[in-house]
Design an enzyme around this catalytic site. Sequence first.
Site, PDB file in Angstrom:
ATOM      1  N   GLY A   1       0.813  -1.208   0.000  1.00  0.00           N
ATOM      2  CA  GLY A   1       0.000   0.000   0.000  1.00  0.00           C
ATOM      3  C   GLY A   1       0.846   1.257   0.000  1.00  0.00           C
ATOM      4  N   CYS A   2       0.186   2.398  -0.160  1.00  0.00           N
ATOM      5  CA  CYS A   2       0.915   3.670  -0.274  1.00  0.00           C
ATOM      6  C   CYS A   2       1.642   4.025   1.020  1.00  0.00           C
ATOM      7  CB  CYS A   2      -0.021   4.778  -0.715  1.00  0.00           C
ATOM      8  SG  CYS A   2      -1.538   4.918   0.255  1.00  0.00           S
TER       9      CYS A   2
END
Length: 349
Positions: A156-157
């Site tokens: 994920g970011c």
Amino acid sequence: MNIPAVILGASGYVAGELLRILAGHPDFRIAGAISESNAGKAVESVFPNLTGIWPEFRFLPFSELGEVLGERCAVFSCAPHGASAGLIAAAMKVADDQGVRIRIVDASADFRFADADAYEQVYGAGHGAPELLSSFSCALPEHRAQAATRHIGHPGCFASALLLAAVPLMRHGLTATPLFASGVTGSTGAGKQPLPTTHHPVRHSNMFAYRPLQHRHAPEVEAVCEAVSGVRPDLRFVPHSGPFARGIYVTMQAGLKQSFSAEQLRGAFADTYAGTPFVHVIDGPPKLKDVVGGNHAHIGITSGRDSVAVFVVLDNLVKGAAGGAVQWMNRLYRLEETAGLAAAGPAWT
């Protein structure tokens, strides 16, 4: 090369970034953008920044996927977590039935955990395709010399930024204490669907924490960090929503096993990221505008009173999602890792 590329779940911000990146990629050719909600619409009507790039290019329903795969195909999934796994399973069946060789990079959370139980504990629902989990592995390209599996689940970011800070600390045995991290993300991190917390009057000139010490990326980071470093960290993470559209700024602090100078710590980080084209260990704290819009991440390190502080900045939609996915796909097809990603961010936005 002229490798067809298909995007599943192609109507959100990450898909828009993928389309933008693939428009300038020398080896991948966009063959299909799959979106049930936008099927038949011109791509540029949903992403006006792409106007003039593909004037006749339209979104396709999933039922037409088989018509655009070719003999081999790079498949990116930008569908939401919980939906991506089932969509990928269906796409793999279409490819198998037609004898098409595909590689997949999933930008959702569905293939970031090694087993279905771990996924269910974090997301509160059963996994959509548990039989495929062994075909995927999750890591940043900078932390694995080569892919461990045929397909990839991209971190994920927030997880991307946290891993860039945590992995060198664990690999070099620099700390035995919990990792305390605080991060700020732009509003695009919440996705394209409007939410109360992304409403302009609320977000503008405002900043607030959300899900403190309970963010879903924390167990993801702990699991991925253990897989690539051999040591599982104890991460205490507090995320914040910032008053800007894109970018992530993470600060991670930990106690040191012994006294190290900032120069020694930078040396450990430089050793971890030696030869990686997109991660740069710099002097002093990094600035968000230096990376937004590009696939680069900047890391700064300082130490004092037997503790270390690591600062990481990256673009949540590029290095933290679409750009990182293309970076992995380049690797999977043995292309130049920087293909389609070499452009610097605009800086003065």
